[in-house]
Design an enzyme around this catalytic site. Structure first.
Site, PDB file in Angstrom:
ATOM      1  N   CYS A  10      20.941 -26.606 108.363  1.00 28.28           N
ATOM      2  CA  CYS A  10      20.733 -26.179 109.751  1.00 28.28           C
ATOM      3  C   CYS A  10      20.371 -27.395 110.617  1.00 28.28           C
ATOM      4  O   CYS A  10      20.121 -28.482 110.108  1.00 28.28           O
ATOM      5  CB  CYS A  10      19.619 -25.128 109.829  1.00 28.28           C
ATOM      6  SG  CYS A  10      17.983 -25.760 109.396  1.00 28.28           S
ATOM      7  N   CYS A  13      17.058 -28.874 109.683  1.00 25.65           N
ATOM      8  CA  CYS A  13      17.132 -29.584 108.399  1.00 25.65           C
ATOM      9  C   CYS A  13      17.734 -30.978 108.598  1.00 25.65           C
ATOM     10  O   CYS A  13      17.242 -31.961 108.037  1.00 25.65           O
ATOM     11  CB  CYS A  13      17.971 -28.787 107.405  1.00 25.65           C
ATOM     12  SG  CYS A  13      17.330 -27.147 107.053  1.00 25.65           S
TER      13      CYS A  13
END
Length: 77
Positions: A10, A13
């Site tokens: 994501c 992340c």
């Protein structure tokens, strides 16, 4: 030192990974940085929130994106 950035890819992340790489560069550390995105591997590590950060097998940040300055402090411990 082994650093694992844990998350399924994501935006948060990816940002944590960028911050970790910057912190490693700033400290001059010879740490090995791994990006763990495989769900089965994440489960094996026992991580329940993403993004997360492990340093030498110890979960130090879970469920948030740490700033570079915070990661630098963790690396200097």
């Amino acid at each position: 030192m082994v650093i694992k950035v844990i998350g399924m890819g994501c935006e948060n992340c990816d940002k944590l990974y960028e911050n970790v790489m910057e912190a490693v560069k700033e400290t001059g550390s010879d740490a090995v940085v791994e990006k763990v995105g495989d769900l089965m591997e994440i489960v094996k590590l026992g991580v329940m929130a993403a993004p997360s950060l492990m340093i030498d097998g110890k979960l130090v940040i879970a469920g948030r994106t740490a700033k570079t300055s915070e990661i630098v402090r963790l690396l200097k411990k």
